[in-house]
Design a protein around this motif. Structure first.
Motif, PDB file in Angstrom:
ATOM      1  N   ARG A  29       1.471 -10.757   5.434  1.00 57.92           N
ATOM      2  CA  ARG A  29       1.670 -10.518   4.003  1.00 57.92           C
ATOM      3  C   ARG A  29       0.328 -10.055   3.447  1.00 57.92           C
ATOM      4  NH1 ARG A  29       5.767 -11.436   6.205  1.00 57.92           N
ATOM      5  NH2 ARG A  29       7.505 -12.800   5.543  1.00 57.92           N
ATOM      6  N   PHE A  30       0.340  -9.068   2.560  1.00 58.21           N
ATOM      7  CA  PHE A  30      -0.874  -8.510   2.002  1.00 58.21           C
ATOM      8  C   PHE A  30      -0.846  -8.642   0.479  1.00 58.21           C
ATOM      9  CE2 PHE A  30       0.559  -5.372   5.401  1.00 58.21           C
ATOM     10  CZ  PHE A  30      -0.044  -6.055   6.448  1.00 58.21           C
ATOM     11  N   VAL A  31      -1.826  -9.306  -0.080  1.00 58.89           N
ATOM     12  CA  VAL A  31      -1.995  -9.338  -1.536  1.00 58.89           C
ATOM     13  C   VAL A  31      -3.192  -8.447  -1.842  1.00 58.89           C
ATOM     14  CG1 VAL A  31      -2.442 -10.753  -3.570  1.00 58.89           C
ATOM     15  CG2 VAL A  31      -1.072 -11.674  -1.685  1.00 58.89           C
ATOM     16  N   TYR A  32      -3.003  -7.454  -2.687  1.00 54.80           N
ATOM     17  CA  TYR A  32      -4.063  -6.467  -2.897  1.00 54.80           C
ATOM     18  C   TYR A  32      -4.395  -6.312  -4.374  1.00 54.80           C
ATOM     19  CZ  TYR A  32      -0.333  -3.213  -4.283  1.00 54.80           C
ATOM     20  OH  TYR A  32       0.734  -2.609  -4.920  1.00 54.80           O
ATOM     21  N   VAL A  77      -8.062  -6.802  -0.244  1.00 58.50           N
ATOM     22  CA  VAL A  77      -6.788  -7.224   0.352  1.00 58.50           C
ATOM     23  C   VAL A  77      -6.983  -8.623   0.923  1.00 58.50           C
ATOM     24  CG1 VAL A  77      -4.998  -6.723   2.056  1.00 58.50           C
ATOM     25  CG2 VAL A  77      -6.245  -4.833   0.971  1.00 58.50           C
ATOM     26  N   ILE A  78      -6.065  -9.517   0.602  1.00 56.62           N
ATOM     27  CA  ILE A  78      -6.040 -10.853   1.198  1.00 56.62           C
ATOM     28  C   ILE A  78      -4.913 -10.862   2.233  1.00 56.62           C
ATOM     29  CG2 ILE A  78      -5.882 -13.337   0.791  1.00 56.62           C
ATOM     30  CD1 ILE A  78      -8.206 -12.022  -0.693  1.00 56.62           C
ATOM     31  N   PHE A  79      -5.245 -11.266   3.452  1.00 53.73           N
ATOM     32  CA  PHE A  79      -4.270 -11.289   4.546  1.00 53.73           C
ATOM     33  C   PHE A  79      -3.732 -12.709   4.706  1.00 53.73           C
ATOM     34  CE2 PHE A  79      -6.923  -7.677   5.326  1.00 53.73           C
ATOM     35  CZ  PHE A  79      -6.073  -6.719   5.859  1.00 53.73           C
ATOM     36  N   GLU A  90      -5.526 -15.972   6.050  1.00 55.93           N
ATOM     37  CA  GLU A  90      -6.250 -15.639   7.275  1.00 55.93           C
ATOM     38  C   GLU A  90      -7.624 -15.032   7.010  1.00 55.93           C
ATOM     39  OE1 GLU A  90      -5.239 -16.366  10.211  1.00 55.93           O
ATOM     40  OE2 GLU A  90      -3.104 -16.752  10.000  1.00 55.93           O
ATOM     41  N   ALA A  91      -7.684 -14.064   6.112  1.00 59.29           N
ATOM     42  CA  ALA A  91      -8.919 -13.311   5.919  1.00 59.29           C
ATOM     43  C   ALA A  91      -8.760 -12.415   4.702  1.00 59.29           C
ATOM     44  CB  ALA A  91      -9.233 -12.475   7.161  1.00 59.29           C
ATOM     45  N   ALA A  92      -9.801 -11.657   4.422  1.00 62.75           N
ATOM     46  CA  ALA A  92      -9.762 -10.662   3.352  1.00 62.75           C
ATOM     47  C   ALA A  92     -10.430  -9.395   3.856  1.00 62.75           C
ATOM     48  CB  ALA A  92     -10.476 -11.178   2.106  1.00 62.75           C
TER      49      ALA A  92
END
Length: 200
Positions: A57-60, A90-92, A158-160
């Motif tokens: 899922r990507f929050v951008y 982007v937040i993963f 997970e990461a950004a």
């Protein structure tokens, strides 16, 4: 900046776009259109995953928007100091459980983080192909990400990544300017073993 012209591993030739991807910290402060960013994220949509579960899922957020002001504080203070010049953040996030074929109940996906990593790699390479670069990071306030983004149980931050066009390294502090170059890689012989694992 590219490193493909210096690549001399002629025995194992690979596509130059893999060599030209790197992780800058200096960006140009340019904006990116939503269509450009979604094209980059589209590459992540086509990554491989276990059972095609697609846990990513990507929050951008695009710079200059209220969403940008929401996502930037999720990064730790060091990463904020340079990522503020990027075009997008982007937040993963991974979905930790899935329902396997033939099963009636969801179970933990052993590879949910691994699969999101595959999506991140595709996104980073697509960014490079479009003239951008993506810098991934785990220097985040993970609790703040969960709170700000409203992430429920069953998902893992997970990461950004910061995405933008590489800029002048002179905008960085001296100690980062020296690091503003593509990183070297270990020789293949140190990481690929024929039939037997070799620990360092």
């Amino acid at each position: 900046m590219t490193i493909s012209s210096n690549y001399r591993q002629a025995d194992y030739p690979i596509e130059p776009s893999f060599l030209n991807r790197w992780s800058p910290r200096a960006f140009t402060n340019e904006t990116i259109s939503q269509a450009e960013l979604l094209t980059i994220l589209e590459a992540g949509r086509w990554a491989p995953s276990a059972y095609n579960s697609q846990p990513w899922r990507f929050v951008y957020a695009l710079r200059g928007t209220e969403q940008w002001d929401k996502l930037l504080p999720i990064l730790n203070e060091f990463n904020q100091s340079w990522a503020k010049s990027a075009s997008a953040l982007v937040i993963f996030i991974s979905k930790t459980h899935f329902t396997a074929p033939g099963a009636s109940e969801p179970s933990l996906s052993y590879s949910h983080s691994f699969d999101v990593g595959a999506a991140w790699s595709a996104i980073a390479h697509q960014a490079q192909l479009l003239g951008f670069q993506a810098h991934g990071m785990t220097g985040l306030h993970f609790d703040k990400a969960i709170e700000i983004l409203g992430i429920p149980d069953g998902y893992r931050v997970e990461a950004a990544a910061a995405i933008g066009r590489p800029g002048d390294k002179a905008q960085l502090p001296d100690y980062l300017q020296a690091r503003e170059t593509p990183s070297p890689r270990r020789p293949l012989a140190e990481i690929a073993f024929n039939g037997t694992f070799v620990a360092e």
